[in-house]
Motif scaffolding. Structure first.
Motif, PDB file in Angstrom:
ATOM      1  N   ALA A 121       0.842  -1.200   0.000  1.00  0.00           N
ATOM      2  CA  ALA A 121       0.000   0.000   0.000  1.00  0.00           C
ATOM      3  C   ALA A 121       0.875   1.247   0.000  1.00  0.00           C
ATOM      4  N   ASP A 122       2.022   1.148  -0.669  1.00  0.00           N
ATOM      5  CA  ASP A 122       2.984   2.239  -0.788  1.00  0.00           C
ATOM      6  C   ASP A 122       2.763   2.932  -2.129  1.00  0.00           C
ATOM      7  N   VAL A 123       2.658   4.255  -2.128  1.00  0.00           N
ATOM      8  CA  VAL A 123       2.378   5.016  -3.346  1.00  0.00           C
ATOM      9  C   VAL A 123       3.459   4.834  -4.413  1.00  0.00           C
ATOM     10  N   LEU A 124       4.635   4.369  -4.007  1.00  0.00           N
ATOM     11  CA  LEU A 124       5.690   4.107  -4.982  1.00  0.00           C
ATOM     12  C   LEU A 124       5.248   3.051  -5.999  1.00  0.00           C
ATOM     13  N   SER A 156      -2.792   6.650   5.307  1.00  0.00           N
ATOM     14  CA  SER A 156      -3.371   6.069   6.513  1.00  0.00           C
ATOM     15  C   SER A 156      -3.039   6.942   7.720  1.00  0.00           C
ATOM     16  N   SER A 157      -3.996   7.089   8.605  1.00  0.00           N
ATOM     17  CA  SER A 157      -3.762   7.883   9.814  1.00  0.00           C
ATOM     18  C   SER A 157      -2.810   7.167  10.766  1.00  0.00           C
ATOM     19  N   GLN A 158      -2.691   5.835  10.605  1.00  0.00           N
ATOM     20  CA  GLN A 158      -1.821   5.047  11.474  1.00  0.00           C
ATOM     21  C   GLN A 158      -0.386   5.004  10.970  1.00  0.00           C
ATOM     22  N   ASN A 159      -0.249   5.019   9.638  1.00  0.00           N
ATOM     23  CA  ASN A 159       1.073   4.895   9.021  1.00  0.00           C
ATOM     24  C   ASN A 159       1.098   5.727   7.748  1.00  0.00           C
ATOM     25  N   LYS A 160       1.800   6.825   7.763  1.00  0.00           N
ATOM     26  CA  LYS A 160       1.809   7.756   6.628  1.00  0.00           C
ATOM     27  C   LYS A 160       2.478   7.168   5.388  1.00  0.00           C
ATOM     28  N   SER A 161       3.211   6.068   5.542  1.00  0.00           N
ATOM     29  CA  SER A 161       3.886   5.467   4.403  1.00  0.00           C
ATOM     30  C   SER A 161       2.983   4.529   3.609  1.00  0.00           C
ATOM     31  N   GLU A 162       1.758   4.308   4.109  1.00  0.00           N
ATOM     32  CA  GLU A 162       0.822   3.454   3.384  1.00  0.00           C
ATOM     33  C   GLU A 162      -0.502   4.179   3.172  1.00  0.00           C
ATOM     34  N   VAL A 163      -1.225   3.752   2.155  1.00  0.00           N
ATOM     35  CA  VAL A 163      -2.486   4.388   1.801  1.00  0.00           C
ATOM     36  C   VAL A 163      -3.623   3.854   2.672  1.00  0.00           C
ATOM     37  N   GLU A 164      -4.653   4.644   2.824  1.00  0.00           N
ATOM     38  CA  GLU A 164      -5.835   4.217   3.567  1.00  0.00           C
ATOM     39  C   GLU A 164      -6.702   3.326   2.667  1.00  0.00           C
ATOM     40  N   TYR A 220      -9.352   0.611 -12.122  1.00  0.00           N
ATOM     41  CA  TYR A 220     -10.367   1.346 -11.365  1.00  0.00           C
ATOM     42  C   TYR A 220     -10.248   1.055  -9.863  1.00  0.00           C
ATOM     43  N   LEU A 221     -10.090  -0.215  -9.515  1.00  0.00           N
ATOM     44  CA  LEU A 221     -10.016  -0.595  -8.109  1.00  0.00           C
ATOM     45  C   LEU A 221      -8.730  -0.080  -7.454  1.00  0.00           C
ATOM     46  N   THR A 222      -7.649   0.023  -8.243  1.00  0.00           N
ATOM     47  CA  THR A 222      -6.418   0.611  -7.727  1.00  0.00           C
ATOM     48  C   THR A 222      -6.637   2.079  -7.409  1.00  0.00           C
ATOM     49  N   PHE A 223      -7.281   2.777  -8.333  1.00  0.00           N
ATOM     50  CA  PHE A 223      -7.592   4.194  -8.138  1.00  0.00           C
ATOM     51  C   PHE A 223      -8.477   4.395  -6.907  1.00  0.00           C
ATOM     52  N   ARG A 224      -9.426   3.470  -6.689  1.00  0.00           N
ATOM     53  CA  ARG A 224     -10.358   3.598  -5.571  1.00  0.00           C
ATOM     54  C   ARG A 224      -9.807   3.000  -4.266  1.00  0.00           C
ATOM     55  N   ARG A 225      -8.572   2.519  -4.304  1.00  0.00           N
ATOM     56  CA  ARG A 225      -7.871   2.032  -3.113  1.00  0.00           C
ATOM     57  C   ARG A 225      -8.579   0.839  -2.467  1.00  0.00           C
ATOM     58  N   SER A 226      -9.081  -0.052  -3.310  1.00  0.00           N
ATOM     59  CA  SER A 226      -9.747  -1.264  -2.824  1.00  0.00           C
ATOM     60  C   SER A 226      -8.777  -2.439  -2.860  1.00  0.00           C
ATOM     61  N   GLN A 227      -8.841  -3.296  -1.821  1.00  0.00           N
ATOM     62  CA  GLN A 227      -7.944  -4.453  -1.793  1.00  0.00           C
ATOM     63  C   GLN A 227      -8.214  -5.429  -2.931  1.00  0.00           C
ATOM     64  N   MET A 282      -3.760   8.878 -11.999  1.00  0.00           N
ATOM     65  CA  MET A 282      -4.834   9.241 -11.076  1.00  0.00           C
ATOM     66  C   MET A 282      -4.695   8.505  -9.748  1.00  0.00           C
ATOM     67  N   SER A 283      -4.201   7.263  -9.803  1.00  0.00           N
ATOM     68  CA  SER A 283      -4.003   6.483  -8.584  1.00  0.00           C
ATOM     69  C   SER A 283      -2.927   7.104  -7.707  1.00  0.00           C
ATOM     70  N   VAL A 284      -1.859   7.581  -8.336  1.00  0.00           N
ATOM     71  CA  VAL A 284      -0.794   8.250  -7.585  1.00  0.00           C
ATOM     72  C   VAL A 284      -1.364   9.436  -6.817  1.00  0.00           C
ATOM     73  N   ILE A 285      -2.180  10.234  -7.510  1.00  0.00           N
ATOM     74  CA  ILE A 285      -2.787  11.418  -6.885  1.00  0.00           C
ATOM     75  C   ILE A 285      -3.724  11.004  -5.745  1.00  0.00           C
ATOM     76  N   SER A 286      -4.555   9.982  -6.010  1.00  0.00           N
ATOM     77  CA  SER A 286      -5.512   9.507  -5.010  1.00  0.00           C
ATOM     78  C   SER A 286      -4.805   8.952  -3.778  1.00  0.00           C
ATOM     79  N   TRP A 287      -3.757   8.155  -3.996  1.00  0.00           N
ATOM     80  CA  TRP A 287      -3.041   7.549  -2.877  1.00  0.00           C
ATOM     81  C   TRP A 287      -2.323   8.613  -2.047  1.00  0.00           C
ATOM     82  N   LEU A 288      -1.767   9.621  -2.720  1.00  0.00           N
ATOM     83  CA  LEU A 288      -1.086  10.689  -1.993  1.00  0.00           C
ATOM     84  C   LEU A 288      -2.058  11.486  -1.127  1.00  0.00           C
ATOM     85  N   LYS A 289      -3.299  11.614  -1.592  1.00  0.00           N
ATOM     86  CA  LYS A 289      -4.311  12.386  -0.864  1.00  0.00           C
ATOM     87  C   LYS A 289      -4.925  11.606   0.297  1.00  0.00           C
ATOM     88  N   HIS A 290      -4.742  10.284   0.325  1.00  0.00           N
ATOM     89  CA  HIS A 290      -5.397   9.471   1.352  1.00  0.00           C
ATOM     90  C   HIS A 290      -4.404   8.552   2.075  1.00  0.00           C
TER      91      HIS A 290
END
Length: 238
Positions: free
Chosen positions: A66-69, A117-125, A175-182, A107-115
């Motif tokens: 769940a790393d934006v890289l 995780s509140s627990q770990n800033k290095s991973e996406v919510e 689409y699911l990557t952009f929407r941050r779904s597992q 778009m996924s890069v932008i979405s992941w950077l904007k969201h």
């Protein structure tokens, strides 16, 4: 300015590598070695394919964290993959990545950077998609598939049906990557299976494409792990 951002991006990569678990590090190295060995045993070597395969499998191990890289590297992979697909007249793959996967990765890069995780800033919510959105996504996938089928047919695409199925699975994955779904990882795993068959067909015609087929085998392994790990991340975040 370029040196500053280049150094910052390099440090970002170093930090992402340090965040890998021992298993993830071993999976990453194993994937790189398998792809490199498959490249070495082919007679006609294409270094662009090797380079892109290494980028692709690296992007997946970070996406699994769940790393934006992950999506950042997928942007680079998509650009080079367009060139490789064009060389074998896989217009379906070329158009899919050029018109869908590439812009969706951005778009996924932008979405992941904007969201983060509140627990770990290095991973996406991790995000949860509601039933209504799933229905809309399915309708969009049908529409995209129909449109691309006629486009690919007009271009005389090799393996037309498989290429069309690849469009569908790629749409769900992007689409699911952009929407941050597992479930992005399962969609990519399904797409990997389609691409394995596509590039095996290409390999039978020219062995130079063997590393690409092996690449997607390793993609499949990494995407399965990605789904498992995202479920763990989802439970931890909630």
């Amino acid at each position: 300015m370029l040196i500053f951002f280049g150094r910052k991006f390099f440090m970002r990569i170093i930090n992402s590598i340090r965040n890998l678990s021992r298993f993830e590090g071993c999976l990453w190295i194993f994937s790189l070695l398998v792809i490199a060995v498959s490249f070495m045993i082919t007679k006609d070597r294409n270094y662009l394919m090797l380079f892109n395969s290494l980028i692709g499998v690296t992007s997946l191990i970070f996406a699994a964290k769940a790393d934006v890289l992950g999506p950042v590297l997928m942007v680079a992979f998509s650009i080079i993959y367009v060139i490789i697909s064009l060389s074998f007249r896989y217009y379906g793959e070329m158009l899919t990545y050029l018109l869908m996967t590439l812009p969706m990765s951005v778009m996924s890069v932008i979405s992941w950077l904007k969201h983060p995780s509140s627990q770990n800033k290095s991973e996406v919510e991790v995000n949860y998609i509601k039933h209504k959105e799933v229905g809309l996504m399915a309708l969009a996938a049908i529409a995209v598939t129909i449109v691309f089928y006629f486009i690919l047919k007009a271009f005389g695409t090799n393996s037309l049906m498989l290429s069309t199925v690849s469009v569908t699975t790629s749409f769900f994955a992007a689409y699911l990557t952009f929407r941050r779904s597992q479930f992005y990882a399962l969609a990519y795993a399904a797409n990997d299976l389609v691409l394995i068959f596509l590039w095996i067909i290409a390999t039978l015609a020219n062995s130079v494409y063997l590393p690409v087929a092996i690449c997607f085998v390793m993609f499949f392994v990494n995407d399965i792990y990605g789904f498992i790990n995202w479920n763990k991340i989802s439970k931890r975040q909630n």
